[in-house]
Enzyme design. Structure first.
Site, PDB file in Angstrom:
ATOM      1  N   ASP A  87      63.697   8.272   7.405  1.00 40.51           N
ATOM      2  CA  ASP A  87      63.305   9.522   5.670  1.00 40.51           C
ATOM      3  C   ASP A  87      61.679  10.791   6.236  1.00 40.51           C
ATOM      4  OD1 ASP A  87      65.194   9.145   3.758  1.00 40.51           O
ATOM      5  OD2 ASP A  87      63.385   7.456   3.188  1.00 40.51           O
ATOM      6  N   HIS A 141      58.551   0.468   8.698  1.00 38.90           N
ATOM      7  CA  HIS A 141      60.141  -0.654   8.123  1.00 38.90           C
ATOM      8  C   HIS A 141      59.786  -1.794   8.275  1.00 38.90           C
ATOM      9  CE1 HIS A 141      63.995  -0.658   8.159  1.00 38.90           C
ATOM     10  NE2 HIS A 141      64.408   0.169   7.624  1.00 38.90           N
TER      11      HIS A 141
HETATM   12  N1  ACO Z   1      51.366   3.812   5.157  1.00 38.32           N
HETATM   13  C1  ACO Z   1      50.241   2.762   5.665  1.00 38.32           C
HETATM   14  N2  ACO Z   1      50.594   2.064   5.631  1.00 38.32           N
HETATM   15  C2  ACO Z   1      51.908   0.838   4.997  1.00 38.32           C
HETATM   16  C3  ACO Z   1      52.649   1.692   5.404  1.00 38.32           C
HETATM   17  C4  ACO Z   1      52.176   2.683   5.292  1.00 38.32           C
HETATM   18  N3  ACO Z   1      53.643   3.930   4.933  1.00 38.32           N
HETATM   19  N4  ACO Z   1      53.409   0.405   5.455  1.00 38.32           N
HETATM   20  C5  ACO Z   1      52.970  -0.143   5.958  1.00 38.32           C
HETATM   21  N5  ACO Z   1      51.737   0.204   5.613  1.00 38.32           N
HETATM   22  C6  ACO Z   1      50.538  -1.113   5.835  1.00 38.32           C
HETATM   23  C7  ACO Z   1      50.338  -2.210   4.930  1.00 38.32           C
HETATM   24  O1  ACO Z   1      49.623  -1.419   3.532  1.00 38.32           O
HETATM   25  C8  ACO Z   1      50.647  -3.523   5.466  1.00 38.32           C
HETATM   26  O2  ACO Z   1      48.745  -3.952   5.794  1.00 38.32           O
HETATM   27  P1  ACO Z   1      47.900  -4.418   6.058  1.00 38.32           P
HETATM   28  O3  ACO Z   1      48.673  -5.530   6.908  1.00 38.32           O
HETATM   29  O4  ACO Z   1      46.748  -4.037   6.215  1.00 38.32           O
HETATM   30  O5  ACO Z   1      47.878  -5.618   4.366  1.00 38.32           O
HETATM   31  C9  ACO Z   1      50.630  -3.579   6.993  1.00 38.32           C
HETATM   32  O6  ACO Z   1      51.162  -2.084   6.880  1.00 38.32           O
HETATM   33  C10 ACO Z   1      52.689  -4.446   6.746  1.00 38.32           C
HETATM   34  O7  ACO Z   1      52.853  -3.627   5.797  1.00 38.32           O
HETATM   35  P2  ACO Z   1      53.402  -4.086   4.753  1.00 38.32           P
HETATM   36  O8  ACO Z   1      53.908  -3.567   3.165  1.00 38.32           O
HETATM   37  O9  ACO Z   1      53.734  -5.594   4.968  1.00 38.32           O
HETATM   38  O10 ACO Z   1      55.556  -3.882   5.551  1.00 38.32           O
HETATM   39  P3  ACO Z   1      56.998  -4.067   4.524  1.00 38.32           P
HETATM   40  O11 ACO Z   1      57.862  -4.785   5.894  1.00 38.32           O
HETATM   41  O12 ACO Z   1      56.664  -5.584   3.097  1.00 38.32           O
HETATM   42  O13 ACO Z   1      56.682  -2.558   4.197  1.00 38.32           O
HETATM   43  C11 ACO Z   1      58.207  -0.365   3.846  1.00 38.32           C
HETATM   44  C12 ACO Z   1      57.687  -1.527   4.414  1.00 38.32           C
HETATM   45  C13 ACO Z   1      57.930  -0.867   2.284  1.00 38.32           C
HETATM   46  C14 ACO Z   1      58.887   0.633   4.356  1.00 38.32           C
HETATM   47  C15 ACO Z   1      56.514   0.283   3.794  1.00 38.32           C
HETATM   48  O14 ACO Z   1      55.883   0.719   4.828  1.00 38.32           O
HETATM   49  C16 ACO Z   1      56.204   0.709   3.058  1.00 38.32           C
HETATM   50  O15 ACO Z   1      56.496   1.610   1.957  1.00 38.32           O
HETATM   51  N6  ACO Z   1      56.154   2.315   3.779  1.00 38.32           N
HETATM   52  C17 ACO Z   1      55.998   3.815   2.873  1.00 38.32           C
HETATM   53  C18 ACO Z   1      57.768   3.829   2.309  1.00 38.32           C
HETATM   54  C19 ACO Z   1      58.696   4.521   2.497  1.00 38.32           C
HETATM   55  O16 ACO Z   1      58.496   4.812   3.858  1.00 38.32           O
HETATM   56  N7  ACO Z   1      59.791   3.884   2.527  1.00 38.32           N
HETATM   57  C20 ACO Z   1      61.145   4.413   3.712  1.00 38.32           C
HETATM   58  C21 ACO Z   1      61.472   3.247   4.266  1.00 38.32           C
HETATM   59  S1  ACO Z   1      63.614   3.452   5.264  1.00 38.32           S
HETATM   60  C22 ACO Z   1      64.598   3.235   4.017  1.00 38.32           C
HETATM   61  O17 ACO Z   1      64.891   2.422   3.295  1.00 38.32           O
HETATM   62  C23 ACO Z   1      65.418   4.429   4.285  1.00 38.32           C
END
Ligand code: ACO
Length: 450
Positions: free
Chosen positions: A384, A328
């Protein structure tokens, strides 16, 4: 944009000065004092980005901009609606902890609270429930409009188009500075979105539409419109009814997420609320936002059995996809909503029978929470991760899950939209850019060449 009315947000406002930042521009040798302010009960400190504008090398320069793609460190508004402490895993609506609201409140009580800032009294609540119930019917043309969609149209595409289309049924909704007009449109949206959503489910299944039953509660009426068959009156399971009401409460608002920011930005153009909410639904559709609940079940299906969880986690770690329902932007701790949803999943699945996907999900969570990759990045289950399992147990198809999210979030979007309209600091949303394209060049058509 702001009218002479005041938003409940203003009650919580009290900016105090906290000294200043001294910025020395090494290009010019000049120094600037940028005031640091503190505001709100949680003491957020900030500087106004416009304070950077006077920093320039010459008078004809535009001035210093802050560059913040994806708004990683930029507050776009002041809001008194929802508070999140992502590090501690805290979520409160208007000061009330989400756990207490999920325990004792109803969704409509929360919808009132989000908008008005205070819990409704008994007479206020009775009137609000009456008003929402009274407006649940939709124009017959909406039914015809829905019938125009193909049987396999995605329900979120149908929802965003139909809510956008409602704007054409209520042309007076553009009178956004009239509090009475706003009130009626807000009630209409909270009342009609579940009806449209239920009609969409019936359309997907090729079943006749079931009209609202005004003797049922908000949630039970929705379940009735979705699932009633030949019985004269639909009787929902008590567990489903309460579980869905709680899920609606948990999804009702989440401060400045992508869809809420979309609603605020669209609303800032002074368009009617139906158009703004349609934009919010479009933003919610994306798999990185509300669409994640659908993707979690897709992922669990792909994994297939508990024994393949380790392999899947290894694949995620090596960059092959994401663990959906994890991570998140704001929570760097367990999402407090996910904790409540997990308990609810246990209750609902105890009634409907065990589910292998729940076991896969729990194994996935266990492994991820102890794995260095996820621990280091502070990736925890978000709201979720478990919701899809509940929705599926209730009989909703996977691609429909985000529609359920949208029904609930409509209450939050509308509260945020109205707060934005009444906020004297707000204007039409218009970010700046850093232009990186070519400098001026002469047009020389290439159409005559080979
Ligand atoms: N699975 C694996 N790795 C992940 C995940 C994940 N779900 N989420 C983040 N990471 C990793 C990224 O690859 C990144 O790794 P790095 O530092 O080696 O590059 C690090 O964690 C930081 O992630 P970011 O993408 O920079 O985090 P951001 O805040 O931009 O994204 C998000 C947040 C979009 C929710 C992300 O965690 C994601 O895509 N999660 C999966 C989708 C999801 O469940 N979305 C629902 C969110 S809740 C809602 O909207 C109701």
């Amino acid at each position: 944009m702001a009218t002479t009315e005041t938003s409940p947000a203003t009650a919580a406002k009290s900016t105090s000065s906290q000294g200043s930042l001294e910025i020395r521009d090494t290009r010019t040798g000049k120094s600037y004092n940028v005031p640091v302010a503190t505001e709100g009960v949680e003491g957020d400190t900030f500087v106004k980005a416009m304070e950077l504008r006077p920093i320039k090398q010459s008078d004809d320069e535009f001035g210093l901009l802050s560059y913040d793609p994806a708004f990683m460190n930029t507050a776009s508004c002041k809001s008194a609606i929802t508070f999140i402490d992502g590090d501690k895993g805290i979520l409160r609506y208007r000061g009330y902890p989400i756990e207490q609201l999920a325990e004792g409140a109803t969704f409509l009580e929360v919808a009132w609270l989000l908008r008005k800032g205070e819990l409704p009294s008994a007479p206020e609540y009775k009137q609000f429930v009456h008003d929402v119930t009274y407006h649940t019917y939709v124009h017959k043309n909406i039914e015809r409009f829905l019938e125009g969609f193909r049987y396999d149209a995605h329900p979120m595409s149908m929802l965003l188009s139909s809510v956008g289309a409602l704007s054409s049924f209520y042309p007076q909704a553009h009178r956004i500075s009239d509090p009475e007009q706003r009130n009626i449109e807000i009630i209409r949206l909270i009342a009609k979105v579940p009806t449209i959503a239920a009609f969409i489910l019936r359309h997907m299944r090729g079943l006749p539409f079931v009209y609202p039953d005004n003797d049922l509660s908000y949630t039970e009426n929705f379940l009735s419109m979705c699932f009633r068959m030949t019985e004269p009156r639909y009787k929902a399971s008590e567990t489903f009814k309460r579980a869905l009401d709680i899920l609606f409460i948990l999804h009702a608002d989440h401060e400045q997420n992508a869809s809420t920011s979309a609603v605020r930005a669209i609303g800032s153009t002074q368009v009617d609320p139906y158009s703004a909410i349609a934009g919010g639904i479009a933003a919610l559709f994306g798999p990185l936002h509300g669409g994640a609940n659908e993707q979690v079940l897709v992922m669990l299906n792909q994994i297939g059995t508990k024994s393949k969880v380790n392999q899947f986690v290894d694949d995620v770690k090596s960059g092959k996809g994401k663990l959906m329902g994890f991570g998140h932007r704001v929570y760097k701790n367990y999402d407090p909503r996910a904790r409540i949803v997990k308990k609810l999943a246990d209750q609902v699945l105890a009634e409907t029978g065990s589910d292998e996907d729940l076991e896969i999900a729990m194994e996935l969570e266990k492994i991820a929470l102890s794995d260095e990759y996820f621990v280091k990045r502070k990736l925890y289950p978000n709201v979720d991760f478990y919701t899809g399992l509940i929705y599926r147990a209730m009989g909703f198809p996977t691609e429909y899950f985000t529609v359920l999210f949208a029904i609930a979030r409509t209450a939050g979007w509308l509260s945020q939209w109205e707060e934005m309209l009444l906020d004297k600091d707000q204007k039409i949303a218009r970010p700046r850019q850093i232009y990186i394209g070519p400098g001026e060049r002469k047009y020389n058509s290439k159409l005559n060449g080979k």
